[in-house]
Design a protein around this motif. Structure first.
Motif, PDB file in Angstrom:
ATOM      1  N   PHE A  25       5.791  16.991  -6.170  1.00  0.00           N
ATOM      2  CA  PHE A  25       4.947  15.644  -5.080  1.00  0.00           C
ATOM      3  C   PHE A  25       5.790  15.202  -4.511  1.00  0.00           C
ATOM      4  N   GLU A  26       7.039  15.188  -5.089  1.00  0.00           N
ATOM      5  CA  GLU A  26       8.261  14.334  -3.425  1.00  0.00           C
ATOM      6  C   GLU A  26       8.457  15.367  -2.151  1.00  0.00           C
ATOM      7  N   TYR A  27       8.643  16.620  -2.997  1.00  0.00           N
ATOM      8  CA  TYR A  27       9.038  17.244  -1.615  1.00  0.00           C
ATOM      9  C   TYR A  27       7.877  18.049  -0.860  1.00  0.00           C
ATOM     10  N   ILE A  58      17.571   3.915  -6.257  1.00  0.00           N
ATOM     11  CA  ILE A  58      16.511   3.446  -5.314  1.00  0.00           C
ATOM     12  C   ILE A  58      15.961   4.818  -5.592  1.00  0.00           C
ATOM     13  N   GLU A  59      14.934   5.358  -4.909  1.00  0.00           N
ATOM     14  CA  GLU A  59      14.724   6.452  -5.089  1.00  0.00           C
ATOM     15  C   GLU A  59      13.807   6.570  -6.456  1.00  0.00           C
ATOM     16  N   SER A  60      11.518   6.397  -6.108  1.00  0.00           N
ATOM     17  CA  SER A  60      10.859   6.104  -6.703  1.00  0.00           C
ATOM     18  C   SER A  60      10.715   7.096  -7.759  1.00  0.00           C
ATOM     19  N   LEU A  61      10.837   8.025  -7.528  1.00  0.00           N
ATOM     20  CA  LEU A  61      11.077   9.136  -8.951  1.00  0.00           C
ATOM     21  C   LEU A  61      11.776   8.706 -10.509  1.00  0.00           C
ATOM     22  N   SER A  68       0.960  -1.441   0.194  1.00  0.00           N
ATOM     23  CA  SER A  68      -0.242  -0.090   0.206  1.00  0.00           C
ATOM     24  C   SER A  68       0.803   0.881  -0.492  1.00  0.00           C
ATOM     25  N   SER A  69       2.152   1.422  -0.515  1.00  0.00           N
ATOM     26  CA  SER A  69       3.262   2.504  -0.273  1.00  0.00           C
ATOM     27  C   SER A  69       2.889   3.023  -1.459  1.00  0.00           C
ATOM     28  N   THR A  70       2.123   4.794  -0.932  1.00  0.00           N
ATOM     29  CA  THR A  70       2.327   5.407  -2.421  1.00  0.00           C
ATOM     30  C   THR A  70       3.486   5.393  -3.216  1.00  0.00           C
ATOM     31  N   CYS A  71       4.884   4.940  -2.596  1.00  0.00           N
ATOM     32  CA  CYS A  71       5.721   5.623  -3.639  1.00  0.00           C
ATOM     33  C   CYS A  71       6.067   4.109  -4.769  1.00  0.00           C
ATOM     34  N   SER A  72       6.291   2.755  -3.904  1.00  0.00           N
ATOM     35  CA  SER A  72       5.968   1.830  -4.959  1.00  0.00           C
ATOM     36  C   SER A  72       4.110   1.082  -5.660  1.00  0.00           C
ATOM     37  N   GLU A  75      17.384  12.083   7.893  1.00  0.00           N
ATOM     38  CA  GLU A  75      16.254  13.209   9.002  1.00  0.00           C
ATOM     39  C   GLU A  75      14.688  12.745   9.198  1.00  0.00           C
ATOM     40  N   LYS A  76      14.504  11.453   8.699  1.00  0.00           N
ATOM     41  CA  LYS A  76      13.871  10.350   8.904  1.00  0.00           C
ATOM     42  C   LYS A  76      13.771   9.993  10.136  1.00  0.00           C
ATOM     43  N   ARG A  77      15.021   9.617  10.872  1.00  0.00           N
ATOM     44  CA  ARG A  77      15.363   9.260  11.890  1.00  0.00           C
ATOM     45  C   ARG A  77      14.962  10.143  12.845  1.00  0.00           C
ATOM     46  N   GLU A  90      10.534  -4.732   8.229  1.00  0.00           N
ATOM     47  CA  GLU A  90      11.757  -5.192   7.352  1.00  0.00           C
ATOM     48  C   GLU A  90      12.773  -4.614   6.862  1.00  0.00           C
ATOM     49  N   GLN A  91      11.846  -3.133   6.883  1.00  0.00           N
ATOM     50  CA  GLN A  91      12.909  -1.797   5.980  1.00  0.00           C
ATOM     51  C   GLN A  91      14.675  -1.557   7.007  1.00  0.00           C
ATOM     52  N   LEU A  92      13.930  -1.740   8.145  1.00  0.00           N
ATOM     53  CA  LEU A  92      15.322  -1.646   9.068  1.00  0.00           C
ATOM     54  C   LEU A  92      15.950  -2.418  10.145  1.00  0.00           C
ATOM     55  N   VAL A 134       4.037  16.786  -1.924  1.00  0.00           N
ATOM     56  CA  VAL A 134       2.648  16.474  -1.734  1.00  0.00           C
ATOM     57  C   VAL A 134       3.932  14.944  -0.435  1.00  0.00           C
ATOM     58  N   HIS A 135       4.092  14.302  -0.881  1.00  0.00           N
ATOM     59  CA  HIS A 135       4.996  13.073   0.073  1.00  0.00           C
ATOM     60  C   HIS A 135       4.941  13.620   1.450  1.00  0.00           C
ATOM     61  N   LYS A 136       5.913  14.056   1.325  1.00  0.00           N
ATOM     62  CA  LYS A 136       6.219  15.079   2.780  1.00  0.00           C
ATOM     63  C   LYS A 136       5.725  15.381   3.865  1.00  0.00           C
ATOM     64  N   SER A 170      15.878   2.879   4.150  1.00  0.00           N
ATOM     65  CA  SER A 170      15.104   2.286   4.911  1.00  0.00           C
ATOM     66  C   SER A 170      13.854   2.909   4.916  1.00  0.00           C
ATOM     67  N   TYR A 171      13.966   2.606   2.767  1.00  0.00           N
ATOM     68  CA  TYR A 171      12.432   2.994   2.632  1.00  0.00           C
ATOM     69  C   TYR A 171      12.635   2.100   1.739  1.00  0.00           C
ATOM     70  N   VAL A 172      10.595   2.121   1.246  1.00  0.00           N
ATOM     71  CA  VAL A 172      10.401   0.946   0.045  1.00  0.00           C
ATOM     72  C   VAL A 172      10.242   2.322  -0.932  1.00  0.00           C
ATOM     73  N   PRO A 173      10.792   2.482  -2.261  1.00  0.00           N
ATOM     74  CA  PRO A 173      11.233   0.936  -3.277  1.00  0.00           C
ATOM     75  C   PRO A 173      12.729   1.366  -3.290  1.00  0.00           C
ATOM     76  N   ALA A 174      12.483   0.263  -3.869  1.00  0.00           N
ATOM     77  CA  ALA A 174      13.828  -0.523  -4.551  1.00  0.00           C
ATOM     78  C   ALA A 174      13.819  -1.343  -5.797  1.00  0.00           C
TER      79      ALA A 174
HETATM   80  N1  LIG Z   1      11.887   9.619  -1.684  1.00  0.00           N
HETATM   81  C1  LIG Z   1      11.609   7.983  -1.817  1.00  0.00           C
HETATM   82  C2  LIG Z   1      10.793   8.235  -0.661  1.00  0.00           C
HETATM   83  C3  LIG Z   1       9.719   7.155   0.040  1.00  0.00           C
HETATM   84  C4  LIG Z   1       9.246   6.770   1.187  1.00  0.00           C
HETATM   85  O1  LIG Z   1       8.924   7.043   1.503  1.00  0.00           O
HETATM   86  N2  LIG Z   1       8.342   5.601   1.656  1.00  0.00           N
HETATM   87  C5  LIG Z   1       7.630   5.050   2.883  1.00  0.00           C
HETATM   88  C6  LIG Z   1       7.091   4.358   2.192  1.00  0.00           C
HETATM   89  S1  LIG Z   1       5.912   5.082   0.686  1.00  0.00           S
HETATM   90  C7  LIG Z   1       8.447   4.295   3.495  1.00  0.00           C
HETATM   91  O2  LIG Z   1       9.344   2.596   2.659  1.00  0.00           O
HETATM   92  N3  LIG Z   1       8.816   4.509   4.912  1.00  0.00           N
HETATM   93  C8  LIG Z   1       9.026   3.283   5.474  1.00  0.00           C
HETATM   94  C9  LIG Z   1       8.486   3.647   6.908  1.00  0.00           C
HETATM   95  O3  LIG Z   1       7.627   4.451   7.181  1.00  0.00           O
HETATM   96  O4  LIG Z   1       9.645   3.610   8.068  1.00  0.00           O
HETATM   97  C10 LIG Z   1      11.096   7.444  -2.351  1.00  0.00           C
HETATM   98  O5  LIG Z   1      10.368   8.257  -3.612  1.00  0.00           O
HETATM   99  O6  LIG Z   1      11.280   6.202  -3.080  1.00  0.00           O
END
Ligand SMILES: N[C@@H](CCC(=O)N[C@@H](CS)C(=O)NCC(=O)O)C(=O)O
Length: 247
Positions: free
Chosen positions: A102-104, A65-68, A9-13, A142-144, A39-41, A106-108, A52-56
């Motif tokens: 959309f990345e910087y 890596i990086e969906s876009l 269900s991930s948007t980037c996937s 940053e995410k951490r 599992e991403q960790l 909407v997604h964020k 630690s993100y999907v997709p790859a």
């Molecule tokens: N900029 C990255 C962002 C990827 C991203 O945010 N993936 C989310 C799912 S849409 C994720 O893996 N999240 C892991 C988590 O929340 O720990 C990309 O476009 O691939």
């Protein structure tokens, strides 16, 4: 061999699965449970995506890596299916500008909004200390920091308001463009449209009424109906939740 590490269900996937469907290429699935098993960790996955993100994507042993960026790579490498990048250099530049928004923006922003809505239940059963230990393993610093901050302080009302404003600004820009052209970069569906395709559904899932009221943005509303009717959209969404008991 084309293998996608992704989550159902991930948007980037979903963006990448929709691109794969448009390109009509076969791929192998490696589902990464970012929800229950986190599992991403795990170290093996951080070797694939240090953030630690999907997709790859693994294409014959080469990892991207990086969906876009994966989407642009797929369009470059495969000449099957639709061409998803404009011929014209300026239109191609604009496609990347939209993708960047959309990345910087909407997604964020949706990430912050989802945190206090649909994602909040995913931590049930874990103590504060267990969660802190988990988030310390996040590869992307940053995410951490964001996750550790949210653990202590949640998402503030000001942060939510800011996130909604950022998304609305992009939807307003889309409305202006879509009053002029059927797709974001002209007459042709491009990666820009696909990059945004999963978000209207996510707005709805998070009950963000101000973002789903199409009377304010009718051209955007038409675009949503049109993109959600594409077979490639259906294919991207058809990937089932392998853990059907999951919340
Ligand atoms: N900029 C990255 C962002 C990827 C991203 O945010 N993936 C989310 C799912 S849409 C994720 O893996 N999240 C892991 C988590 O929340 O720990 C990309 O476009 O691939």
């Amino acid at each position: 061999m084309l293998k996608l590490y992704h989550y159902w269900s991930s948007t980037c996937s979903r963006r990448v699965r929709m691109t794969l469907a448009e390109k009509q290429v076969d791929w192998i699935s490696h589902h990464v449970d970012i929800h229950r098993k986190k599992e991403q960790l795990e170290e093996w996955y951080k070797q694939i995506n240090p953030n630690s993100y999907v997709p790859a994507l693994d294409h014959d042993g080469k990892v991207l890596i990086e969906s876009l960026i994966i989407m642009q790579y797929l369009d470059e490498v495969f000449d099957t299916g639709a061409s998803l990048v404009p011929e014209d250099a300026y239109a191609r530049g604009m496609m990347r500008v939209w993708m960047d928004r959309f990345e910087y923006a909407v997604h964020k922003a949706i990430n912050a909004l989802s945190h206090s809505r649909s994602h909040s239940d995913k931590f049930v059963g874990l103590s504060h200390d267990e969660l802190r230990a988990l988030w310390q393993k996040v590869g992307n610093p940053e995410k951490r920091r964001i996750l550790l901050h949210r653990l202590e302080h949640g998402v503030s009302e000001a942060e939510e308001a800011n996130a909604i404003e950022r998304i609305e600004t992009v939807l307003d820009m889309m409305e202006v463009q879509l009053a002029k052209t059927p797709w974001l970069c002209g007459d042709q569906l491009t990666l820009a449209d696909i990059a945004m395709a999963p978000y209207p559904d996510r707005f709805q899932a998070n009950k963000l009424d101000m973002l789903t009221d199409f009377s304010k943005r009718p051209h955007y509303g038409n675009w949503v109906s049109k993109i959600q009717a594409l077979p490639s959209y259906a294919e991207a969404y058809a990937f089932p939740n392998p853990d059907s008991d999951a919340a």
